[in-house]
Design a protein around this motif. Structure first.
Motif, mmCIF file in Angstrom:
data_model
loop_
_atom_site.group_PDB
_atom_site.id
_atom_site.type_symbol
_atom_site.label_atom_id
_atom_site.label_comp_id
_atom_site.label_asym_id
_atom_site.label_seq_id
_atom_site.Cartn_x
_atom_site.Cartn_y
_atom_site.Cartn_z
ATOM 1 N N UNK A 424 -23.046 -87.865 46.458
ATOM 2 C CA UNK A 424 -24.199 -87.449 45.934
ATOM 3 C C UNK A 424 -24.922 -88.788 46.587
ATOM 4 N N UNK A 425 -24.517 -90.097 47.315
ATOM 5 C CA UNK A 425 -25.376 -91.311 47.230
ATOM 6 C C UNK A 425 -25.452 -90.540 47.930
ATOM 7 N N UNK A 426 -24.979 -90.298 50.054
ATOM 8 C CA UNK A 426 -25.341 -90.150 51.425
ATOM 9 C C UNK A 426 -26.416 -88.785 50.419
ATOM 10 N N UNK A 427 -25.878 -88.135 49.797
ATOM 11 C CA UNK A 427 -27.272 -86.522 48.906
ATOM 12 C C UNK A 427 -28.264 -87.053 49.535
ATOM 13 N N UNK A 428 -28.575 -87.967 48.239
ATOM 14 C CA UNK A 428 -29.694 -88.257 48.284
ATOM 15 C C UNK A 428 -30.669 -89.100 49.510
ATOM 16 N N UNK A 429 -30.110 -89.519 50.170
ATOM 17 C CA UNK A 429 -30.682 -90.033 51.472
ATOM 18 C C UNK A 429 -30.703 -88.997 52.537
ATOM 19 N N UNK A 466 -22.304 -77.391 42.602
ATOM 20 C CA UNK A 466 -23.712 -77.556 41.257
ATOM 21 C C UNK A 466 -23.092 -77.941 39.966
ATOM 22 N N UNK A 467 -22.728 -77.173 39.427
ATOM 23 C CA UNK A 467 -22.314 -76.855 38.274
ATOM 24 C C UNK A 467 -21.069 -77.494 37.773
ATOM 25 N N UNK A 468 -20.461 -78.125 38.405
ATOM 26 C CA UNK A 468 -19.682 -79.634 38.375
ATOM 27 C C UNK A 468 -20.126 -81.042 38.528
ATOM 28 N N UNK A 469 -21.292 -81.115 38.723
ATOM 29 C CA UNK A 469 -22.131 -81.877 39.587
ATOM 30 C C UNK A 469 -21.650 -82.524 40.657
ATOM 31 N N UNK A 470 -20.905 -81.973 41.543
ATOM 32 C CA UNK A 470 -20.466 -82.631 43.116
ATOM 33 C C UNK A 470 -21.656 -82.309 43.707
ATOM 34 N N UNK A 471 -22.806 -82.157 43.751
ATOM 35 C CA UNK A 471 -23.730 -81.593 44.505
ATOM 36 C C UNK A 471 -25.156 -81.373 43.910
ATOM 37 N N UNK A 472 -25.700 -81.914 45.106
ATOM 38 C CA UNK A 472 -27.190 -82.392 44.268
ATOM 39 C C UNK A 472 -28.289 -80.508 44.270
ATOM 40 N N UNK A 473 -28.774 -79.965 42.996
ATOM 41 C CA UNK A 473 -29.530 -78.826 43.360
ATOM 42 C C UNK A 473 -30.886 -79.279 43.954
ATOM 43 N N UNK A 474 -31.188 -79.918 44.369
ATOM 44 C CA UNK A 474 -32.407 -80.017 45.126
ATOM 45 C C UNK A 474 -31.994 -80.452 46.492
ATOM 46 N N UNK A 475 -31.038 -80.473 47.133
ATOM 47 C CA UNK A 475 -30.586 -80.154 47.752
ATOM 48 C C UNK A 475 -29.923 -78.897 48.767
ATOM 49 N N UNK A 476 -29.161 -78.217 47.868
ATOM 50 C CA UNK A 476 -28.704 -77.360 48.090
ATOM 51 C C UNK A 476 -29.719 -75.633 48.316
#
Length: 676
Positions: A424-429, A466-476
């Motif tokens: 998730x940290x890398x997903x933000x970047x 996303x539901x599990x909190x493993x992936x950012x919805x905005x990135x999806x």
């Protein structure tokens, strides 16, 4: 005849002596007899045809030196010359006078001093003074005059005895030596000039050199083209910016000024030209902005290396089934867009092959294609590979730093495989890079603009992640502007036979034969590992089978341990499916046309009879069997889920428990029917 050096004689006596000297030295240079303006015309014509040094004498030498651009060597008058001339003059009279330019007059004065004589010497500045000075000599009692060709003409006119200035062979030899030395220097200077000129003209940059007042000293061919140069003399006439003149006047360097000339953007860098700390001008490098961008792309390509290119095209996607044909056509249409694409499919379905094919069919096909498997690297290494880093950013970093794949793929395509495995940290970047189209290296505060198309792939359901909190919805939503779902091999079994023959040919490079019973076994298998698994099995068979034949016995032996099915290969931490969940999956399977018989529906109905919320819909299901189809099943399943949610007040966990299915399965079905 070598005309790099020419000799212009002012008298016939001098001409004769020059010829003797040249003959003795075995030199073959042209000799002309002329003075002043006529000598100038001869010299100009000779220079045009390659003459680099002119040898002349006296006033004519001084006259040419002010007018031509090559070295002028003077055959100087000396003591011996004057002594010979005086001895000849004494045969006529002791009343001797010398009229001429500085060189002959200096020789006459030296003669007077050495010989203690009082010969009258008169120096003239130009040809027009000779007649007047000759009259003065005659009026003062001079009976014979010594001088050059111009004096000879005047003496003849006024009937005054005349003796030509003699030519000492040693003076001619000295002049020849000097001329040969000057020629060597001129050749070396010309070679250096041409070398420098060639260097300046073969660069990708325009180069202009100016003096302090803006006068152009040098401009290479590239600069002429960029600035539309037409023999203008001052830089102000072709360059609207005052940058270059400012540099020449202030001695201050200026870099990366962007200006517009003739509708095109150019970048100018200027530095002062200094001699002993004194600024005498400035030089500028000029580049077209689009050329800089082109060079930048080429550099990035070379950094990438040959392994970072897309090799596959749509022609490499094997199969003619309707399902794969639909996906290929959709991918071709997507390739024409520049939007991000999320490629979804089970492991081994060929997600990277589709990604490379999309790149090679797009407008970016001539640009880099950079792929990275996000699951193959630890988080800190993945981050440095994606975004790059500067010198000293972390322990173990390269001294020179490193560009990330987004920089390297500028103008091209980045393929992010296994995107679901990114932290998730890398997903933000990553989200910022996609949104802002710019990247910052690790440890750096500079922002680098980028232009890349992003393709991502996942074998997981990202909505579940996303539901599990493993992936950012905005990135999806950023990644899934376009979605491309690849079918598993079990849904395109009509392509298995063609794939078998393709892999046999690819692995063996021969015409290895496969038996029909072996083909049938392979076609009947479900292939949980999809195309990759099929390729591996074929490779194994080509190795273990002998005689150039893949038979059914060996095929059965290879497949006997491959008993796991799709559900086994995708086990999760969920609890085992209940009987009711299995029957609900049966309904889902019938939606894609695998089971459409009435008995199957009746069995499903009986199996779920004990579940309270199904009882109310039992009659509707059974009464519609004669016209049963996928749309009805979709409606039934959606209504079942809605009713379960209503009965549990929207609590998904309780609704899943009521339906005897996992919360993950409930979420997946809700997503499909837009019940969110």
């Amino acid at each position: 005849m070598n005309n790099e050096i020419i000799l212009i004689s002012t008298t016939s006596i001098l001409t004769a002596t020059i010829k003797e000297v040249l003959k003795k030295r075995k030199l073959d240079f042209p000799i002309y007899e002329a003075t002043m303006e006529e000598a100038y015309k001869i010299a100009e014509a000779a220079i045009q045809s390659g003459t680099k040094v002119v040898i002349c004498r006296g006033g004519t030498a001084a006259y040419l030196r002010d007018k031509v651009g090559v070295p002028i060597v003077d055959i100087r008058h000396g003591f011996i010359d004057m002594h010979l001339s005086v001895e000849s003059a004494k045969k006529i009279s002791d009343k001797i006078g010398v009229v001429g330019f500085r060189d002959i007059c200096e020789a006459a004065n030296d003669y007077n001093q050495i010989m203690k004589t009082d010969i009258c010497v008169t120096e003239v500045k130009n040809e027009n003074e000779i007649k007047e000075k000759l009259k003065e000599h005659v009026n003062n009692g001079t009976k014979v005059v010594i001088g050059g060709f111009q004096l000879a003409k005047a003496a003849k006119k006024y009937n005054v005895p005349y003796v030509a200035g003699q030519a000492d062979p040693s003076a001619i030899n000295l002049a020849l030596n000097e001329a040969l030395h000057d020629l060597k220097i001129e050749i070396e200077r010309k070679e250096k000039y041409e070398t420098i000129n060639s260097i300046l003209n073969c660069t990708s940059e325009g180069i202009v050199g100016i003096e302090i007042d803006g006068q152009i000293m040098h401009i290479n061919e590239i600069a002429k083209k960029i600035l539309n140069y037409k023999e203008q003399r001052n830089i102000k006439e072709i360059l609207p910016s005052s940058l270059l003149i400012d540099t020449a006047n202030t001695g201050k360097e200026n870099f990366s000024e962007l200006i517009n000339i003739g509708g095109q953007s150019i970048v100018i860098n200027s530095v002062p030209i200094k001699v002993e700390d004194k600024t005498i001008g400035a030089v500028a490098t000029i580049q077209e902005e689009n050329k800089i961008q082109s060079i930048d792309r080429e550099i990035r390509k070379k950094h990438l290396g040959s392994g970072h290119v897309a090799k596959k095209t749509f022609a490499d996607i094997i199969g003619r089934s309707r399902v794969i044909d639909v996906v290929k056509k959709r991918a071709v249409r997507y390739a024409q867009s520049d939007s991000t694409i999320l490629i979804i499919g089970e492991t081994g379905t060929g997600k990277e092959v589709f990604a490379q094919s999309i790149h090679n069919y797009s407008n970016r096909k001539r640009q880099p294609f950079v792929a990275i498997n996000c699951a193959a690297l630890p988080e800190n290494i993945l981050e440095s590979e994606l975004f790059g880093y500067v010198k000293g950013a972390f322990t173990g970093a390269r001294n020179e730093g490193k560009a990330g794949i987004f920089e390297l793929a500028h103008m091209g395509t980045v393929f992010l495989d296994e995107i679901s495995e990114v932290s998730t940290d890398v997903q933000v970047k990553l989200l910022r890079v996609i949104q802002e189209k710019e990247v910052s290296r690790i440890g750096d505060d500079k922002v680098i603009p980028i232009d890349v198309r992003i393709l991502a792939a996942s074998n997981k359901n990202l909505m579940e992640e996303i539901y599990k909190g493993n992936f950012r919805e905005d990135l999806y939503y950023r990644l899934a502007v376009l979605e491309l779902e690849l079918p598993p091999l079990r849904d395109r079994k009509g392509d298995v036979k063609e794939l078998i023959h393709y892999f046999i040919k690819e692995k063996t490079k021969t015409n290895m034969i496969i038996a029909q019973d072996a083909i049938q076994m392979l076609c009947d298998y479900d292939w949980p590992g999809n195309i990759r698994q099929l390729a591996n099995i074929i490779e194994r068979l080509t190795v273990i089978c002998e005689g150039g034949i893949i038979d059914g016995e060996k095929t059965a032996e290879v497949l006997k341990n491959m008993t796991f099915n799709k559900q086994d290969s995708n086990k999760s931490k969920e609890k085992p499916a209940s009987e009711t969940e299995a029957k609900l999956i049966n309904i889902i399977e019938m939606l894609i046309g695998e089971k459409t018989n009435t008995s199957g529906i009746q069995k499903t109905s009986k199996a779920i009879e004990k579940v309270e919320i199904f009882n109310e819909m039992k009659k509707d299901i059974l009464s519609e069997t004669s016209s049963f189809g996928p749309n009805l099943f979709a409606q039934i399943e959606a209504e079942i889920i809605k009713e379960a949610l209503e009965k549990t007040g929207g609590n998904r966990e309780k609704a899943a428990e009521l339906l005897c299915i996992s919360t993950t399965t409930l979420w997946r079905r809700m997503k499909k029917f837009n019940i969110l």
